[in-house]
Enzyme design. Structure first.
Site, PDB file in Angstrom:
ATOM      1  N   SER A  70       0.826  -1.218   0.000  1.00 45.25           N
ATOM      2  CA  SER A  70       0.000   0.000   0.000  1.00 45.25           C
ATOM      3  C   SER A  70       0.857   1.264   0.000  1.00 45.25           C
ATOM      4  O   SER A  70       2.020   1.243   0.407  1.00 45.25           O
ATOM      5  CB  SER A  70      -0.905   0.019   1.234  1.00 45.25           C
ATOM      6  OG  SER A  70      -1.714  -1.122   1.291  1.00 45.25           O
TER       7      SER A  70
HETATM    8  N1  SAH Z   1      -0.661  -5.061   4.107  1.00 44.24           N
HETATM    9  C1  SAH Z   1      -0.096  -5.366   2.811  1.00 44.24           C
HETATM   10  C2  SAH Z   1      -1.019  -4.940   1.683  1.00 44.24           C
HETATM   11  C3  SAH Z   1      -1.126  -6.017   0.653  1.00 44.24           C
HETATM   12  S1  SAH Z   1      -2.407  -5.835  -0.560  1.00 44.24           S
HETATM   13  C4  SAH Z   1       1.304  -4.745   2.676  1.00 44.24           C
HETATM   14  O1  SAH Z   1       1.686  -3.941   3.529  1.00 44.24           O
HETATM   15  O2  SAH Z   1       2.035  -5.123   1.759  1.00 44.24           O
HETATM   16  C5  SAH Z   1      -3.718  -6.807   0.126  1.00 44.24           C
HETATM   17  C6  SAH Z   1      -3.450  -8.272   0.394  1.00 44.24           C
HETATM   18  O3  SAH Z   1      -4.679  -8.881   0.798  1.00 44.24           O
HETATM   19  C7  SAH Z   1      -2.964  -9.082  -0.808  1.00 44.24           C
HETATM   20  O4  SAH Z   1      -1.744  -9.689  -0.493  1.00 44.24           O
HETATM   21  C8  SAH Z   1      -4.077 -10.116  -1.043  1.00 44.24           C
HETATM   22  O5  SAH Z   1      -3.602 -11.342  -1.505  1.00 44.24           O
HETATM   23  C9  SAH Z   1      -4.687 -10.226   0.344  1.00 44.24           C
HETATM   24  N2  SAH Z   1      -6.070 -10.742   0.376  1.00 44.24           N
HETATM   25  C10 SAH Z   1      -7.070 -10.526  -0.507  1.00 44.24           C
HETATM   26  N3  SAH Z   1      -8.193 -11.179  -0.100  1.00 44.24           N
HETATM   27  C11 SAH Z   1      -7.884 -11.809   1.072  1.00 44.24           C
HETATM   28  C12 SAH Z   1      -8.617 -12.647   1.972  1.00 44.24           C
HETATM   29  N4  SAH Z   1      -9.899 -12.974   1.759  1.00 44.24           N
HETATM   30  N5  SAH Z   1      -7.984 -13.112   3.080  1.00 44.24           N
HETATM   31  C13 SAH Z   1      -6.668 -12.797   3.324  1.00 44.24           C
HETATM   32  N6  SAH Z   1      -5.924 -12.017   2.492  1.00 44.24           N
HETATM   33  C14 SAH Z   1      -6.527 -11.530   1.388  1.00 44.24           C
END
Ligand code: SAH
Length: 224
Positions: A70
């Protein structure tokens, strides 16, 4: 937490200070959030670890499997809204690169984090172990929360949810806070929910953001 020698240096530290100043100018006031982000080399969480432009400007960046780390402002704002206190038990949905996870750990929280994509989960678990980040990572569907370790002081969702998953509300302690971007496709409203009593919740809205979607695991039923 400890990064290998040479991962961080004065140049990165200087760029990070500039980014932290920018976040403060954009309205982030929680000094603990800014200090935690100042202490973590964001570039180390990216595949192109030495793309300093991407790491230390306020932009999102691909981390593989179609996902993104993000924007720094988004991480800072979500963390600020979470009102993290030392020893808070925090559940994060969407581990991704593990950057947000480590920001929470740096603030003294006990962090549990769930990632849906196995490839990312494996990669980040290995990396966080390598840097001694003490969060506990789980591979699974964040819509279900983590009933075995509930209730949580705080819950943070780092992907855009089409609706607020009920299990997350019930896994919040009374007095606890849930921060979740809610909305369709690429535009979501940042929603903060406080659990006031067993049955009562208070909701507030905190502007528009853009996240990759929180995906629901569809159970494919066999037709006989
Ligand atoms: N907090 C992360 C942001 C990653 S983007 C960072 O700092 O890098 C959001 C993430 O949510 C992705 O890796 C995606 O695979 C995950 N995601 C999407 N749907 C999900 C679900 N139902 N349960 C767990 N993770 C999920």
């Amino acid at each position: 937490m400890g990064f290998k020698e040479g991962v961080d240096n004065f140049k990165y530290q200087g760029l990070r200070k500039k980014l932290i100043r920018e976040l403060a100018e954009k309205g982030i006031q929680d000094q603990d959030v800014l200090a935690a982000m100042d202490s973590i080399p964001r570039h180390a969480f990216m595949d192109k670890a030495f793309d300093t432009y991407a790491a230390y400007n306020d932009i999102a960046f691909p981390i593989g499997d179609g996902q993104t780390i993000s924007h720094p402002y988004t991480v800072a704002r979500q963390t600020e809204l979470l009102q993290v206190k030392k020893r808070d038990v925090v559940l994060e949905i969407g581990t991704g690169s593990g950057y947000q996870t480590c920001v929470l750990v740096a603030m003294g929280a006990k962090v549990f984090s769930i990632e849906r994509q196995k490839g990312l989960y494996d990669k980040t678990k290995f990396f966080l172990h390598d840097i001694d980040c003490s969060a506990r990572l789980f591979h699974g569907d964040g819509y279900l929360g983590l009933p075995l370790f509930a209730p949580f002081d705080k819950i943070i969702v780092t992907a855009g949810a089409p609706h607020i998953p009920e299990p997350l509300l019930s896994q919040l302690k009374v007095g606890g806070i849930l921060v979740i971007p809610v909305g369709p496709s690429d535009k979501q409203v940042m929603i903060v929910i406080k659990r006031l009593t067993e049955k009562h919740y208070e909701q507030s809205e905190h502007g528009l953001f853009s996240f990759v979607p929180l995906l629901e695991n569809k159970v494919v039923k066999k037709t006989l």
